[in-house]
Write a protein that holds these residues in place. Sequence first.
Motif, PDB file in Angstrom:
ATOM      1  N   LYS A  15     -23.502  28.888 -17.860  1.00 32.91           N
ATOM      2  CA  LYS A  15     -24.326  30.028 -18.278  1.00 32.91           C
ATOM      3  C   LYS A  15     -23.472  31.288 -18.382  1.00 32.91           C
ATOM      4  O   LYS A  15     -23.652  32.096 -19.306  1.00 32.91           O
ATOM      5  CB  LYS A  15     -25.475  30.220 -17.296  1.00 32.91           C
ATOM      6  CG  LYS A  15     -26.524  29.105 -17.376  1.00 32.91           C
ATOM      7  CD  LYS A  15     -27.550  29.204 -16.255  1.00 32.91           C
ATOM      8  CE  LYS A  15     -28.656  28.152 -16.448  1.00 32.91           C
ATOM      9  NZ  LYS A  15     -29.589  28.133 -15.291  1.00 32.91           N
ATOM     10  N   ALA A  16     -22.533  31.456 -17.454  1.00 31.25           N
ATOM     11  CA  ALA A  16     -21.658  32.631 -17.496  1.00 31.25           C
ATOM     12  C   ALA A  16     -20.758  32.607 -18.727  1.00 31.25           C
ATOM     13  O   ALA A  16     -20.410  33.646 -19.274  1.00 31.25           O
ATOM     14  CB  ALA A  16     -20.805  32.692 -16.233  1.00 31.25           C
ATOM     15  N   LEU A  17     -20.370  31.413 -19.140  1.00 33.46           N
ATOM     16  CA  LEU A  17     -19.490  31.284 -20.302  1.00 33.46           C
ATOM     17  C   LEU A  17     -20.260  31.360 -21.618  1.00 33.46           C
ATOM     18  O   LEU A  17     -19.660  31.437 -22.690  1.00 33.46           O
ATOM     19  CB  LEU A  17     -18.729  29.954 -20.221  1.00 33.46           C
ATOM     20  CG  LEU A  17     -17.726  29.844 -19.065  1.00 33.46           C
ATOM     21  CD1 LEU A  17     -17.233  28.410 -18.917  1.00 33.46           C
ATOM     22  CD2 LEU A  17     -16.560  30.799 -19.268  1.00 33.46           C
ATOM     23  N   GLY A  18     -21.574  31.296 -21.530  1.00 30.94           N
ATOM     24  CA  GLY A  18     -22.384  31.340 -22.749  1.00 30.94           C
ATOM     25  C   GLY A  18     -22.419  30.027 -23.501  1.00 30.94           C
ATOM     26  O   GLY A  18     -22.771  29.992 -24.684  1.00 30.94           O
ATOM     27  N   ILE A  39     -19.506  36.945 -25.804  1.00 32.81           N
ATOM     28  CA  ILE A  39     -19.263  36.277 -24.524  1.00 32.81           C
ATOM     29  C   ILE A  39     -18.237  35.153 -24.684  1.00 32.81           C
ATOM     30  O   ILE A  39     -17.435  34.904 -23.791  1.00 32.81           O
ATOM     31  CB  ILE A  39     -20.599  35.740 -23.941  1.00 32.81           C
ATOM     32  CG1 ILE A  39     -20.428  35.221 -22.516  1.00 32.81           C
ATOM     33  CG2 ILE A  39     -21.214  34.651 -24.820  1.00 32.81           C
ATOM     34  CD1 ILE A  39     -20.335  36.264 -21.468  1.00 32.81           C
ATOM     35  N   THR A  91     -27.695  36.544 -18.834  1.00 35.13           N
ATOM     36  CA  THR A  91     -26.340  36.598 -18.284  1.00 35.13           C
ATOM     37  C   THR A  91     -25.273  37.039 -19.293  1.00 35.13           C
ATOM     38  O   THR A  91     -24.467  37.934 -18.988  1.00 35.13           O
ATOM     39  CB  THR A  91     -25.976  35.227 -17.673  1.00 35.13           C
ATOM     40  OG1 THR A  91     -26.942  34.915 -16.667  1.00 35.13           O
ATOM     41  CG2 THR A  91     -24.590  35.234 -17.077  1.00 35.13           C
ATOM     42  N   PRO A  92     -25.206  36.456 -20.493  1.00 33.86           N
ATOM     43  CA  PRO A  92     -24.160  36.911 -21.418  1.00 33.86           C
ATOM     44  C   PRO A  92     -24.264  38.405 -21.739  1.00 33.86           C
ATOM     45  O   PRO A  92     -23.232  39.101 -21.786  1.00 33.86           O
ATOM     46  CB  PRO A  92     -24.408  36.052 -22.675  1.00 33.86           C
ATOM     47  CG  PRO A  92     -25.054  34.808 -22.138  1.00 33.86           C
ATOM     48  CD  PRO A  92     -25.950  35.296 -21.028  1.00 33.86           C
ATOM     49  N   ILE A 102     -23.045  40.389 -18.738  1.00 30.15           N
ATOM     50  CA  ILE A 102     -21.583  40.306 -18.597  1.00 30.15           C
ATOM     51  C   ILE A 102     -20.904  41.194 -19.641  1.00 30.15           C
ATOM     52  O   ILE A 102     -19.924  41.886 -19.332  1.00 30.15           O
ATOM     53  CB  ILE A 102     -21.117  38.841 -18.690  1.00 30.15           C
ATOM     54  CG1 ILE A 102     -21.564  38.082 -17.433  1.00 30.15           C
ATOM     55  CG2 ILE A 102     -19.599  38.757 -18.872  1.00 30.15           C
ATOM     56  CD1 ILE A 102     -21.284  36.584 -17.447  1.00 30.15           C
TER      57      ILE A 102
END
Lengths: 336, 436, 155
Positions: B31-34, C75, C103-104, C107
């Motif tokens: 999820k953080a990496l998309g 992202i 989240t993206p 970030i």
Amino acid sequence: MTKKRGLGVGSMFYGIGYGFNRADIGSAYIEMADDGTTTVYSGACDMGQGIMTVVAQVAAEVVGAHIDTIRVVAADTTSTPDAGPTSGSRATFVQGIAVHEAASDLHDQLMQTAAGMFECEKDELEAHNGDVYLKGANAPIASLAEVAARVHLLGGRCASWGWHDNSTADVDPETSQGDAYASYGWATQLAEVEVDTETGHVKVLKIVSATDAGKAINPVAVEGQIQGGAAMGVGYALYEQHILDQGVPRTDSMAFYLVPTSMDVPEIQCEIVEVFDPKGPFGAKGIAEPATVPTTPAILNAIYDAIGIRITDTPATPERVFQAIQEARARGEFED
Amino acid sequence: MAQPEQVTSAAQSGPYDWIGSSVPKVDALDKALGITQYVGDMQMPGMLHARIRWSGVPHAVIRGIDTSDAEKVPGVRAVLTAGDIPGVNRYGLAVQDQRVLADDKVRSAADPVALVAAETEQAAEEAINKIKLDLEPLRPVLSIEDALDPTAPAIHEGGNLFARTTVRKGDLDQGVRDSDVIVETTYRTHLMDHMAMETESSLAYMDPTGVLTIITSTQYPYRDRRQIAPALNLSMNKVRVVQAPIGGGFGRKDDITSEIHAGLLALKTHRPVRLIYTRQDSLIANTKRHPMLMKFRTGARSDGRLTFVDADIYGDTGAYLSLGAFVIKKAGIHACGPYDVPNIRVDTHTLYTNNLSSGAMRGFGVLQAAMAHESQMDQLAHRLGISPIDIRLINTLKPGLATGTGQVMDEGCGIEATVLRIKEYMESHDLRFARS
Amino acid sequence: MEHYSLKINGNVYETDAEPFESLLDVLREKLRLTGSKKGCDEGECGSCTVLLDGKPVLSCILLVSDVREKEVLTIEGLPQGGEPHPIQVEMTERGGIQCGYCTPGIIMSAYALLQENPRPSEDEIRFAIAGNICRCTGYSKIVEALQAAAGTPIR
């Protein structure tokens, strides 16, 4: 002084699961491949709260594997068994036990084979983080991967499934007396607010949430749910409102329906209380909804503590609070 | 019933390798990496885009739906109305009172009346706006008070009071006689939206073996299948429902959202169909948090002990039940809070209106009940000159005591521990109530 | 349809699009860069946040025709040498992610902040992500993760 501060508490209990004779099951398949990696086919949906992670932790713990070797397959009517819905704060409490059962049986199969490999009884063995030990010994005698390869080579069973029924009987139709739920979640929150008596605006300065998780299987995930639940409670108490005009929604855009931003949600201090629940996996119980419920009453009670006015209708918007202050002023009952 | 021997084996004590460890969530890095693929991130070759035309009015008879202009929009591959449904045009979680597409009547402004699938989202949007609805307005039922009015039109057969539940314990009159102070207040809560950041979404296609596959943002694929198959006249083993990564649920995705509509369009067009609710769709349609009207009377003795709770809870479930009767029954079961209350009368009333439907939402009726019982507790505390903390500690359930519905608590009863933790926090941080 | 050469994450992408299409739709549907999310499509939720010449923008209300000759960072462009960016690592490890849909965007807003202000205060962090709605976390763990990524003390 136009800004007044107050404190309020809210307590609650919450029946975990579906209760009153509604189907309330968990189930999972588990298998270990030749190389010692494990797949859990868990029918419980993860909406981000973390049931897949809890499933992986329970499976790793019970099988004796390293968590990085566990893969959890998301809910799918073709590949996972029916584990009921993810709602009612039930996933950890119900599915956790189903996975525990499946993993226990797989663990037994592996230890049985390992006992044959090392000519001992399976009860003399234990597994941790992917290695098999004679109980109490410091050095492993084999890896789970070696044992799993042996099971597969011998054509043995290296898979299992678990099923758990959390259903309760219905309550009495006339009196509602009965054991409505298998268990209950418990929480108390403290809210500190500041009320601007010139505008009616309420700012939440702090929330402290004491939430009984039974046993926090993943403390950071528990805290995250508590904080997110409290934030939704802040929104419910103060900001969010669907406005209907003759049944037609007027708040059909995020420009009009306001949810709390990072500037609106205060610091949320999590106090995880662990009162072991004998019916939950490792003593754990659900906390998702107990996280949300106490926030609104705590805020409303804090508003009273600040200004001596009880808001009985939600949300406590600036307009509503200001009007209540003006009415109290008109009655001569408001201390400015 | 739970099987005690299984429970004992699971409820072991530590130390543990993994239990109690804050390992990162297994799905968090993707999820953080998309790179996590939510339904809206998926495409398939030949995929069509779908949109829904909502009714827009709360209560009306449908005289006609003219789809001819919509069908002429370039790129449109299907425009469907109720007559195109191959199976049973009814579904619902507790009772089957919802229509896949409105047939006889419109019961809320969020009733789906027609579906469009097109080569582009723009074409689908243009087409739904060209559908002409001929609706004959009916008197709408727009509030709890309206729903209780015997002259109000019945929204469904059987009238607007869907269910009533009752909680009875002890002797209410005795409780009133035992009281040194009684507080009586009416509380009112509002309609709240889940606002999951990902809207409702499904991707439906026929797999190579002839199984209708629906990848969807859902909280329960099996119950979705139970509702999808009869509507589409398919056997359940020819319907596969796959939970995609979910961008938030909070109870909303308990219900059928986009699943049947996407599946129907895929069946009719023989093409993959992706149906993503716009944010406006999401805010209009589907279930929300129940508005409730709660009349509470609560008594206590001068020492702070609760003597009785006497309450009526009215819940506006909107045009369709969803899980409304369970939500409101749960509110009744929890109306006395986590306290030892000897005498109880609680009635709950689940009411249909022509408002937007409400169903499961984080808290499931207990949030509304707690808003009332906790406000009552503080009112009693102030009247009696007892601190809000102490009045709770005096009354909290403990092992051996029973809930309002007579359930005797075991050692897993943690309410006192949570109140004490807050008390300790206040003391250690020198926090004091302004008014007690 | 018009032809566009778009500079995204250091690469040039060639695509045809209608000039009225949003950058977000082009990223997601045409270029299959689906990390940027569509939460509202009306510039309210922040899930679609990308950087345009280093500044955070809402790609759902930006026309593709307005980004010619500009550098877009999404992202997908944050990891360096195959390694996740520290913000991505801290968000993962500190519980800053639940459903992951915001989240993206979070970030990207945070990345923009740290480019301008490498050691922001908690208030500055909260202000920088105020346009990014998160419904799951209550923001606390996101703020913690961003403090960790910046190397500033965590409350």
